[in-house]
Design an enzyme around this catalytic site. Structure first.
Site, short mmCIF file in Angstrom:
data_model
loop_
_atom_site.label_atom_id
_atom_site.label_comp_id
_atom_site.label_asym_id
_atom_site.label_seq_id
_atom_site.Cartn_x
_atom_site.Cartn_y
_atom_site.Cartn_z
N ARG A 26 104.18 49.11 10.00
CA ARG A 26 104.79 48.06 9.20
C ARG A 26 104.86 46.77 10.00
O ARG A 26 104.90 46.79 11.21
CB ARG A 26 106.18 48.46 8.70
N GLU B 166 115.94 43.29 5.73
CA GLU B 166 116.25 42.54 6.96
C GLU B 166 115.34 41.33 7.10
O GLU B 166 115.76 40.28 7.60
CB GLU B 166 116.07 43.46 8.17
N ARG C 115 108.71 43.27 4.32
CA ARG C 115 108.25 44.31 5.22
C ARG C 115 107.03 44.91 4.54
O ARG C 115 107.16 45.50 3.45
CB ARG C 115 109.33 45.36 5.47
N CYS D 199 115.60 39.47 13.36
CA CYS D 199 116.03 40.06 14.63
C CYS D 199 115.00 39.72 15.70
O CYS D 199 113.80 39.87 15.45
CB CYS D 199 116.16 41.57 14.48
N THR E 171 113.94 41.36 18.03
CA THR E 171 113.09 42.51 18.38
C THR E 171 111.82 42.55 17.53
O THR E 171 110.89 43.26 17.86
CB THR E 171 113.84 43.84 18.17
N ARG F 241 105.72 47.58 13.86
CA ARG F 241 106.17 48.86 14.39
C ARG F 241 105.22 49.91 13.85
O ARG F 241 105.14 50.12 12.64
CB ARG F 241 107.60 49.18 13.95
N ARG G 240 113.11 57.23 17.44
CA ARG G 240 114.08 57.19 16.34
C ARG G 240 114.16 58.58 15.70
O ARG G 240 113.30 59.43 15.90
CB ARG G 240 113.68 56.14 15.28
N GLU H 126 115.83 54.29 11.84
CA GLU H 126 116.77 53.71 12.81
C GLU H 126 118.19 54.25 12.59
O GLU H 126 118.62 54.44 11.45
CB GLU H 126 116.78 52.18 12.65
P1 ADP Z 1 111.55 49.98 9.92
O1 ADP Z 1 112.79 49.22 10.16
O2 ADP Z 1 110.52 49.83 10.97
O3 ADP Z 1 111.01 49.87 8.52
P2 ADP Z 1 113.20 52.34 9.83
O4 ADP Z 1 113.49 53.00 11.12
O5 ADP Z 1 114.26 51.61 9.11
O6 ADP Z 1 111.91 51.50 10.09
O7 ADP Z 1 112.55 53.43 8.84
C1 ADP Z 1 112.34 53.09 7.49
C2 ADP Z 1 111.90 54.35 6.76
O8 ADP Z 1 110.55 54.65 7.15
C3 ADP Z 1 112.73 55.59 7.12
O9 ADP Z 1 112.91 56.38 5.96
C4 ADP Z 1 111.84 56.32 8.09
O10 ADP Z 1 112.07 57.72 8.09
C5 ADP Z 1 110.47 56.01 7.54
N1 ADP Z 1 109.40 56.16 8.52
C6 ADP Z 1 109.23 55.49 9.67
N2 ADP Z 1 108.13 55.92 10.30
C7 ADP Z 1 107.58 56.89 9.51
C8 ADP Z 1 106.42 57.73 9.60
N3 ADP Z 1 105.57 57.64 10.64
N4 ADP Z 1 106.17 58.61 8.60
C9 ADP Z 1 107.00 58.69 7.54
N5 ADP Z 1 108.12 57.93 7.38
C10 ADP Z 1 108.39 57.04 8.37
N1 DAR Z 2 121.02 47.06 14.72
C1 DAR Z 2 120.82 45.83 15.48
C2 DAR Z 2 119.31 45.46 15.55
C3 DAR Z 2 118.52 46.28 16.51
C4 DAR Z 2 117.02 46.24 16.26
N2 DAR Z 2 116.72 46.84 14.95
C5 DAR Z 2 116.50 46.09 13.86
N3 DAR Z 2 116.29 44.80 13.95
N4 DAR Z 2 116.46 46.70 12.68
C6 DAR Z 2 121.39 46.04 16.88
O1 DAR Z 2 121.66 45.04 17.54
O2 DAR Z 2 121.51 47.20 17.26
#
Ligand code: ADP
Ligand code: DAR
Length: 342
Positions: A110, A209, A213, A255, A257, A264, A293, A298
């Site tokens: 993503r 966020e 995305r 953010c 990051t 990611r 994660r 997250e």
């Molecule tokens: P981001 O902020 O990078 O979108 P999150 O950690 O918030 O990622 O995850 C968003 C959703 O994507 C969650 O439901 C997570 O389980 C899912 N997810 C992340 N990576 C994978 C993957 N490789 N395969 C399936 N689902 C994933």
């Molecule tokens: N939860 C915030 C952001 C950390 C990085 N993850 C993001 N941007 N989704 C923290 O300061 O922990």
């Protein structure tokens, strides 16, 4: 505003880098949108378990509060203020080496994007956010071929459908306390939603966020196919939607990051033996710049030995290098898992 009192056990980058002296230097500054230091650090003050603790309210935040953001950026991405961000979207430059995909349940890559000349989510108005939802969903609904699908506003989504999409890892969760503290969840669920194609291999979140995305994902470990689909979609969207971008920081994100590539690249991978040796697991993750994660993303825990493993760095490396970080790290994790199996 007076200098915040951080608890003794605060480990966020905010606690570490916002000294009383720096606070005095920045506390009365504000961006043209009226975004202040107080707003930038609110989430980190209210959530003392934050990893980072600061969000930008607009692109200008990264200049007005540079003395704070640059310290976070340098520590998180290993990126100095004189470095310049570069891009590489060529899938043929990925080196799969001896990647054993038999351990990989699914692959997801993503990127985050925000609209050029618009405030970021923490300071955008409801009208501006609704305008983004209307304009971007209209572009997405015009896609054809593999990317063809439909946009689903949260306001028109049943609780049952929403929960199923979240459970199936397609949709963001509700009620993230970090987003709520930062102002990123104002007027929720207005202006929020998800676009996805018929196979749910191409998806776009609107106004979580970041304002977009853009996601490519599928079962299995075909990293090249997932990356190629994302690049195709990214280019099709960018041809019609201008994104906030700077030479130094790359694509601008809420953010710090997520600056630069804002990419990611993750796999859901089953590592039951390493799950019982987290010291070795984390040592490998540190060596290969990996983020660990849980199974639901997250701030979630691993279930059944399934982890979400992704690149940690996003700025100062190209998109290919971000994915290569993940590939190289997964190879090392699988080697360690095989050794423990033996
Ligand atoms: P981001 O902020 O990078 O979108 P999150 O950690 O918030 O990622 O995850 C968003 C959703 O994507 C969650 O439901 C997570 O389980 C899912 N997810 C992340 N990576 C994978 C993957 N490789 N395969 C399936 N689902 C994933
Ligand atoms: N939860 C915030 C952001 C950390 C990085 N993850 C993001 N941007 N989704 C923290 O300061 O922990």
């Amino acid at each position: 505003m007076t200098y915040p009192t951080f608890p003794e056990n605060c480990t966020s980058m905010l606690c570490k880098h916002l000294t009383p002296e720096l606070f005095e230097q920045l506390k009365d500054k504000k961006t043209a949108n009226g975004f202040t230091l107080e707003k930038a650090i609110k989430s980190g003050i209210e959530n003392v378990d934050s990893e980072i603790g600061v969000y930008a309210g607009d692109e200008e935040s990264y200049e007005v509060f540079a003395e704070l953001f640059d310290k976070v950026i340098e520590e998180y991405h290993q990126f100095s203020s004189t470095d310049v961000h570069e891009s590489n979207l060529k899938a043929e430059d990925l080196n799969l080496r001896n990647l054993d995909t038999s351990y990989i349940l699914s692959t997801r890559i993503r990127i985050g994007r925000n609209i050029k000349d618009m405030p970021l989510g923490a300071s955008i108005s409801k009208e501006q956010r609704d305008e983004i939802e209307k304009d971007v969903s209209s572009v997405l609904n015009g896609f054809e071929g593999e990317l063809a699908g439909a946009y689903h506003p949260l306001l028109e989504m049943s609780q049952e459908v929403q929960l199923q999409l979240i459970e199936d890892h397609f949709l963001f969760k509700d009620g993230d306390r970090f987003l709520e503290s930062s102002g990123l969840a104002r007027h929720w669920p207005h202006g929020r939603g998800i676009y996805h194609n018929h196979d749910k291999t191409f998806l776009v979140w609107l106004n979580e966020e970041d304002q977009l995305r853009i996601i490519s994902m599928q079962q299995g470990g075909d990293v090249v196919e997932v990356f190629s689909r994302l690049v195709t979609a990214m280019k099709e969207i960018e041809a019609k939607v201008p994104f906030a971008y700077s030479e130094r920081l790359g694509y601008i994100s809420s953010c710090p990051t997520n600056l630069g590539t804002a990419m990611r690249a993750s796999v859901h991978i089953k590592l039951p033996n390493l799950a019982n040796d987290m010291e070795q697991f984390k040592a490998i993750a540190d060596k290969y710049y990996l983020q660990i994660r849980g199974t639901d993303g997250e701030h979630s825990q691993s279930k059944g030995g399934v982890f979400d493993i992704s690149n940690y760095r996003r700025l100062g490396i190209t998109e290919v290098e971000a994915v290569q970080d993940m590939i190289d790290g997964v190879i090392a994790l699988v080697d360690a898992e095989k050794s423990l199996e033996a």
